[in-house]
Scaffold this motif. Structure first.
Motif, PDB file in Angstrom:
ATOM      1  N   VAL A  35       1.032  -6.201  -3.300  1.00 10.46           N
ATOM      2  CA  VAL A  35       1.462  -5.038  -3.962  1.00 10.46           C
ATOM      3  C   VAL A  35       2.823  -4.888  -3.194  1.00 10.46           C
ATOM      4  N   LEU A  36       3.838  -4.398  -4.214  1.00 13.61           N
ATOM      5  CA  LEU A  36       5.268  -4.265  -4.054  1.00 13.61           C
ATOM      6  C   LEU A  36       5.230  -2.623  -3.852  1.00 13.61           C
ATOM      7  N   ASP A  37       5.941  -2.315  -2.767  1.00 14.64           N
ATOM      8  CA  ASP A  37       5.959  -0.792  -2.657  1.00 14.64           C
ATOM      9  C   ASP A  37       7.754  -0.793  -2.735  1.00 14.64           C
ATOM     10  N   HIS A  48       2.336   3.680   1.737  1.00 12.65           N
ATOM     11  CA  HIS A  48       1.580   3.128   0.932  1.00 12.65           C
ATOM     12  C   HIS A  48       1.433   1.500   1.206  1.00 12.65           C
ATOM     13  N   LEU A  49       2.257   1.190   2.089  1.00 16.13           N
ATOM     14  CA  LEU A  49       2.085  -0.254   2.682  1.00 16.13           C
ATOM     15  C   LEU A  49       0.797  -0.422   3.436  1.00 16.13           C
ATOM     16  N   ARG A  50       0.596   0.806   4.336  1.00 21.75           N
ATOM     17  CA  ARG A  50      -0.351   0.991   5.299  1.00 21.75           C
ATOM     18  C   ARG A  50      -1.795   1.080   4.238  1.00 21.75           C
ATOM     19  N   HIS A  85      -5.015  -5.893   0.788  1.00 26.89           N
ATOM     20  CA  HIS A  85      -3.849  -6.433  -0.042  1.00 26.89           C
ATOM     21  C   HIS A  85      -2.388  -6.968   0.827  1.00 26.89           C
ATOM     22  N   PRO A  86      -2.111  -8.042   0.484  1.00 26.43           N
ATOM     23  CA  PRO A  86      -0.781  -8.608   1.037  1.00 26.43           C
ATOM     24  C   PRO A  86       0.331  -7.639   0.579  1.00 26.43           C
ATOM     25  N   VAL A  87       1.260  -7.023   1.227  1.00 24.49           N
ATOM     26  CA  VAL A  87       2.012  -5.975   0.828  1.00 24.49           C
ATOM     27  C   VAL A  87       3.579  -6.540   1.124  1.00 24.49           C
ATOM     28  N   THR A  88       4.532  -6.001   0.230  1.00 25.68           N
ATOM     29  CA  THR A  88       5.813  -6.182   0.299  1.00 25.68           C
ATOM     30  C   THR A  88       6.449  -4.892   0.465  1.00 25.68           C
ATOM     31  N   GLY A  89       7.451  -4.363   1.008  1.00 28.89           N
ATOM     32  CA  GLY A  89       8.194  -3.322   0.784  1.00 28.89           C
ATOM     33  C   GLY A  89       9.544  -3.557   0.841  1.00 28.89           C
ATOM     34  N   VAL A  90      10.292  -2.623   0.081  1.00 34.40           N
ATOM     35  CA  VAL A  90      11.712  -2.680   0.106  1.00 34.40           C
ATOM     36  C   VAL A  90      12.376  -1.291   0.422  1.00 34.40           C
TER      37      VAL A  90
END
Length: 193
Positions: A27-29, A37-39, A46-51
């Motif tokens: 998931v990309l946030d 939403h990463l949490r 889900h593995p998460v990526t945030g920018v």
């Protein structure tokens, strides 16, 4: 910008449609803020990526997954060639990025997007047209995606005009998807171990 962007609770729109994200998909946030939403997605396996452009926001989300500090409005898109099982965007609009955001949804993946719309200038901020979606604009930004849900209207707590969409990219050669419209998610949450 609304304080709800940095609230600890995930957006009800994101929660409602998160069952569309394939199990275990990355998931990309975008404009992730402090990582609400990463949490939410990390807590569901889900593995998460945030920018985000804010170093403070990235620091607040430390330990949740891959975090990228980048000014995506003035610099290059930091994820060229990458696709995600979900791309989540809330309370953020930078029109030149819409094609990259939609293009980052993997086959079988979902775009869950919610932001301010025209009319919001009558109730508060943001009020500049640059930050408010025009009627139907979010629908038009999603060619090639199957729209499962779309809303364009007013919410009263807090008072704001929004557009929001949940749209899936079909899997090539796949059978038509059965996208549940139920308010109850058919998938139980996964506890992180």
């Amino acid at each position: 910008m609304s304080n709800s962007h940095d609230s600890a609770s995930p957006s009800p729109w994101v929660v409602r449609w998160s069952h569309l994200v394939p199990p275990g998909a990355p998931v990309l946030d975008v404009a992730c803020g402090h990582g609400r939403h990463l949490r939410w997605f990390a807590g569901r396996g889900h593995p998460v990526t945030g920018v985000d452009r804010s170093a403070e926001a990235i620091a607040a989300a430390a330990g949740l997954g891959e975090l990228v500090e980048a000014d995506i409005e003035n610099g290059p898109w930091p994820f060229p060639g990458r696709a995600f099982g979900a791309v989540v965007v809330t309370n953020y609009l930078w029109r030149p990025l819409l094609p990259a955001i939609v293009g980052s949804v993997a086959p079988g993946g979902v775009l869950i997007y919610e932001t301010f719309a025209a009319g919001n200038e009558t109730v508060g901020k943001p009020s500049r047209p640059d930050f408010l979606l025009r009627p139907g604009e979010l629908l038009a930004a999603c060619p090639g995606l199957h729209v499962v849900a779309f809303e364009d209207g007013f919410l009263d707590s807090p008072a704001r005009f929004v557009q929001r969409i949940a749209a899936v990219r079909a899997t090539p050669g796949g059978t038509p998807g059965r996208y549940s419209l139920s308010l109850e998610s058919p998938f139980p949450p996964v506890s992180p171990d």
